[in-house]
Design a protein around this motif. Structure first.
Motif, PDB file in Angstrom:
ATOM      1  N   ILE A  37      49.298  68.632 -17.444  1.00  0.00           N
ATOM      2  CA  ILE A  37      48.455  68.513 -16.254  1.00  0.00           C
ATOM      3  C   ILE A  37      47.084  69.133 -16.519  1.00  0.00           C
ATOM      4  O   ILE A  37      46.046  68.546 -16.186  1.00  0.00           O
ATOM      5  CB  ILE A  37      49.135  69.160 -15.040  1.00  0.00           C
ATOM      6  N   ALA A  38      47.073  70.304 -17.132  1.00  0.00           N
ATOM      7  CA  ALA A  38      45.800  70.967 -17.445  1.00  0.00           C
ATOM      8  C   ALA A  38      44.976  70.130 -18.418  1.00  0.00           C
ATOM      9  O   ALA A  38      43.764  69.979 -18.241  1.00  0.00           O
ATOM     10  CB  ALA A  38      46.063  72.360 -18.025  1.00  0.00           C
ATOM     11  N   GLY A  39      45.622  69.557 -19.428  1.00  0.00           N
ATOM     12  CA  GLY A  39      44.915  68.708 -20.386  1.00  0.00           C
ATOM     13  C   GLY A  39      44.360  67.454 -19.737  1.00  0.00           C
ATOM     14  O   GLY A  39      43.229  67.046 -20.012  1.00  0.00           O
ATOM     15  N   ALA A  40      45.130  66.849 -18.849  1.00  0.00           N
ATOM     16  CA  ALA A  40      44.672  65.643 -18.163  1.00  0.00           C
ATOM     17  C   ALA A  40      43.502  65.957 -17.232  1.00  0.00           C
ATOM     18  O   ALA A  40      42.517  65.215 -17.182  1.00  0.00           O
ATOM     19  CB  ALA A  40      45.815  65.010 -17.383  1.00  0.00           C
ATOM     20  N   LEU A  41      43.623  67.052 -16.476  1.00  0.00           N
ATOM     21  CA  LEU A  41      42.530  67.438 -15.575  1.00  0.00           C
ATOM     22  C   LEU A  41      41.262  67.776 -16.359  1.00  0.00           C
ATOM     23  O   LEU A  41      40.166  67.354 -15.993  1.00  0.00           O
ATOM     24  CB  LEU A  41      42.950  68.616 -14.705  1.00  0.00           C
ATOM     25  N   LEU A  42      41.423  68.536 -17.429  1.00  0.00           N
ATOM     26  CA  LEU A  42      40.283  68.908 -18.256  1.00  0.00           C
ATOM     27  C   LEU A  42      39.602  67.669 -18.824  1.00  0.00           C
ATOM     28  O   LEU A  42      38.384  67.510 -18.719  1.00  0.00           O
ATOM     29  CB  LEU A  42      40.746  69.836 -19.387  1.00  0.00           C
ATOM     30  N   ALA A  43      40.378  66.771 -19.389  1.00  0.00           N
ATOM     31  CA  ALA A  43      39.815  65.564 -19.991  1.00  0.00           C
ATOM     32  C   ALA A  43      39.179  64.663 -18.937  1.00  0.00           C
ATOM     33  O   ALA A  43      38.122  64.068 -19.176  1.00  0.00           O
ATOM     34  CB  ALA A  43      40.893  64.799 -20.744  1.00  0.00           C
ATOM     35  N   LYS A  44      39.817  64.559 -17.774  1.00  0.00           N
ATOM     36  CA  LYS A  44      39.288  63.691 -16.721  1.00  0.00           C
ATOM     37  C   LYS A  44      37.917  64.163 -16.268  1.00  0.00           C
ATOM     38  O   LYS A  44      36.957  63.386 -16.259  1.00  0.00           O
ATOM     39  CB  LYS A  44      40.245  63.664 -15.533  1.00  0.00           C
ATOM     40  N   TYR A  45      37.830  65.418 -15.891  1.00  0.00           N
ATOM     41  CA  TYR A  45      36.584  65.908 -15.314  1.00  0.00           C
ATOM     42  C   TYR A  45      35.486  66.120 -16.350  1.00  0.00           C
ATOM     43  O   TYR A  45      34.321  65.816 -16.092  1.00  0.00           O
ATOM     44  CB  TYR A  45      36.836  67.160 -14.489  1.00  0.00           C
ATOM     45  N   VAL A  46      35.826  66.604 -17.524  1.00  0.00           N
ATOM     46  CA  VAL A  46      34.809  66.797 -18.562  1.00  0.00           C
ATOM     47  C   VAL A  46      34.318  65.448 -19.073  1.00  0.00           C
ATOM     48  O   VAL A  46      33.108  65.229 -19.221  1.00  0.00           O
ATOM     49  CB  VAL A  46      35.360  67.667 -19.717  1.00  0.00           C
ATOM     50  N   GLY A  47      35.232  64.524 -19.335  1.00  0.00           N
ATOM     51  CA  GLY A  47      34.841  63.206 -19.836  1.00  0.00           C
ATOM     52  C   GLY A  47      33.991  62.428 -18.852  1.00  0.00           C
ATOM     53  O   GLY A  47      33.011  61.783 -19.231  1.00  0.00           O
ATOM     54  N   GLN A  48      34.339  62.487 -17.582  1.00  0.00           N
ATOM     55  CA  GLN A  48      33.549  61.788 -16.575  1.00  0.00           C
ATOM     56  C   GLN A  48      32.207  62.489 -16.330  1.00  0.00           C
ATOM     57  O   GLN A  48      31.199  61.840 -16.106  1.00  0.00           O
ATOM     58  CB  GLN A  48      34.337  61.653 -15.277  1.00  0.00           C
ATOM     59  N   PHE A  49      32.213  63.817 -16.401  1.00  0.00           N
ATOM     60  CA  PHE A  49      30.978  64.575 -16.231  1.00  0.00           C
ATOM     61  C   PHE A  49      29.980  64.233 -17.335  1.00  0.00           C
ATOM     62  O   PHE A  49      28.782  64.105 -17.094  1.00  0.00           O
ATOM     63  CB  PHE A  49      31.265  66.077 -16.215  1.00  0.00           C
ATOM     64  N   LEU A  50      30.479  64.076 -18.552  1.00  0.00           N
ATOM     65  CA  LEU A  50      29.623  63.756 -19.697  1.00  0.00           C
ATOM     66  C   LEU A  50      29.356  62.255 -19.826  1.00  0.00           C
ATOM     67  O   LEU A  50      28.716  61.826 -20.787  1.00  0.00           O
ATOM     68  CB  LEU A  50      30.256  64.281 -20.984  1.00  0.00           C
ATOM     69  N   HIS A  51      29.892  61.462 -18.893  1.00  0.00           N
ATOM     70  CA  HIS A  51      29.729  60.006 -18.876  1.00  0.00           C
ATOM     71  C   HIS A  51      30.252  59.353 -20.154  1.00  0.00           C
ATOM     72  O   HIS A  51      29.680  58.394 -20.655  1.00  0.00           O
ATOM     73  CB  HIS A  51      28.261  59.618 -18.645  1.00  0.00           C
ATOM     74  N   LEU A  52      31.338  59.893 -20.682  1.00  0.00           N
ATOM     75  CA  LEU A  52      31.967  59.306 -21.860  1.00  0.00           C
ATOM     76  C   LEU A  52      32.810  58.090 -21.489  1.00  0.00           C
ATOM     77  O   LEU A  52      32.974  57.180 -22.287  1.00  0.00           O
ATOM     78  CB  LEU A  52      32.832  60.344 -22.576  1.00  0.00           C
ATOM     79  N   TYR A  53      33.357  58.104 -20.301  1.00  0.00           N
ATOM     80  CA  TYR A  53      34.151  56.992 -19.789  1.00  0.00           C
ATOM     81  C   TYR A  53      34.201  57.100 -18.277  1.00  0.00           C
ATOM     82  O   TYR A  53      33.855  58.119 -17.699  1.00  0.00           O
ATOM     83  CB  TYR A  53      35.563  56.984 -20.378  1.00  0.00           C
ATOM     84  N   THR A  54      34.649  56.007 -17.668  1.00  0.00           N
ATOM     85  CA  THR A  54      34.810  56.012 -16.219  1.00  0.00           C
ATOM     86  C   THR A  54      36.293  56.073 -15.892  1.00  0.00           C
ATOM     87  O   THR A  54      37.146  55.888 -16.761  1.00  0.00           O
ATOM     88  CB  THR A  54      34.191  54.751 -15.588  1.00  0.00           C
ATOM     89  N   GLY A  56      39.929  55.246 -15.015  1.00  0.00           N
ATOM     90  CA  GLY A  56      40.777  54.089 -15.257  1.00  0.00           C
ATOM     91  C   GLY A  56      40.675  53.498 -16.650  1.00  0.00           C
ATOM     92  O   GLY A  56      41.442  52.611 -17.001  1.00  0.00           O
ATOM     93  N   GLU A  57      39.746  53.944 -17.469  1.00  0.00           N
ATOM     94  CA  GLU A  57      39.633  53.430 -18.827  1.00  0.00           C
ATOM     95  C   GLU A  57      40.705  54.043 -19.720  1.00  0.00           C
ATOM     96  O   GLU A  57      41.160  55.162 -19.498  1.00  0.00           O
ATOM     97  CB  GLU A  57      38.261  53.760 -19.412  1.00  0.00           C
ATOM     98  N   SER A  58      41.088  53.301 -20.758  1.00  0.00           N
ATOM     99  CA  SER A  58      42.113  53.815 -21.667  1.00  0.00           C
ATOM    100  C   SER A  58      41.623  55.040 -22.434  1.00  0.00           C
ATOM    101  O   SER A  58      42.429  55.835 -22.907  1.00  0.00           O
ATOM    102  CB  SER A  58      42.557  52.726 -22.638  1.00  0.00           C
ATOM    103  N   ALA A  59      40.329  55.198 -22.556  1.00  0.00           N
ATOM    104  CA  ALA A  59      39.789  56.392 -23.219  1.00  0.00           C
ATOM    105  C   ALA A  59      40.203  57.652 -22.481  1.00  0.00           C
ATOM    106  O   ALA A  59      40.361  58.718 -23.088  1.00  0.00           O
ATOM    107  CB  ALA A  59      38.269  56.311 -23.304  1.00  0.00           C
ATOM    108  N   GLY A  60      40.408  57.552 -21.175  1.00  0.00           N
ATOM    109  CA  GLY A  60      40.870  58.700 -20.406  1.00  0.00           C
ATOM    110  C   GLY A  60      42.251  59.144 -20.816  1.00  0.00           C
ATOM    111  O   GLY A  60      42.537  60.340 -20.889  1.00  0.00           O
TER     112      GLY A  60
END
Length: 85
Positions: A37-54, A56-60
Motif C-alpha cells: 500500500i505504501a509503495g502504491a501510494l508513493l508511486a501514485k502521488y510522486v509519479g503523477q506529481f512529476l507528470h511521468l504518467y496519468t 490508470g496507465e500501466s506505468a503506474g
C-alpha cells in the motif's frame, strides 16, 4: 481510482514485490500488505506529481511494484541494523 482502489492495488503490488525481491524475508502478510500500500501510494502521488504518467496507465502499476520493492529493501536494511544493535 480512489483510495480504496489504491489500497487494493497496494495489496497486489506488495505480494508481487515480495515475490520479486531476492532473499528471504521473515515479515508477515500484514507487513507485506502495508508495504505494498505504501509503495502504491508513493508511486501514485510522486509519479503523477512529476507528470511521468496519468492515472490508470500501466506505468503506474510498474512504478508501484518498483516503489514497493524499494520500500522492501529499505525495510530489510532497517530491520537488519536493529537486529545487530
Amino acid at each position: 481510482m480512489g483510495i480504496i482502489g489504491t489500497i487494493v492495488v497496494g495489496l497486489i503490488v506488495g505480494l508481487i514485490a515480495r515475490a520479486l525481491h531476492p532473499g528471504r524475508d521473515s515479515m508477515g502478510i500484514i507487513m507485506t500488505i502495508i508495504l505494498g500500500i505504501a509503495g502504491a501510494l508513493l508511486a501514485k502521488y510522486v509519479g503523477q506529481f512529476l507528470h511521468l504518467y496519468t492515472e490508470g496507465e500501466s506505468a503506474g502499476w510498474i512504478a508501484s511494484i518498483i516503489g514497493a520493492i524499494v520500500l522492501l529493501a529499505i525495510y530489510g536494511v532497517i530491520k537488519r541494523n536493529r537486529g545487530t544493535a
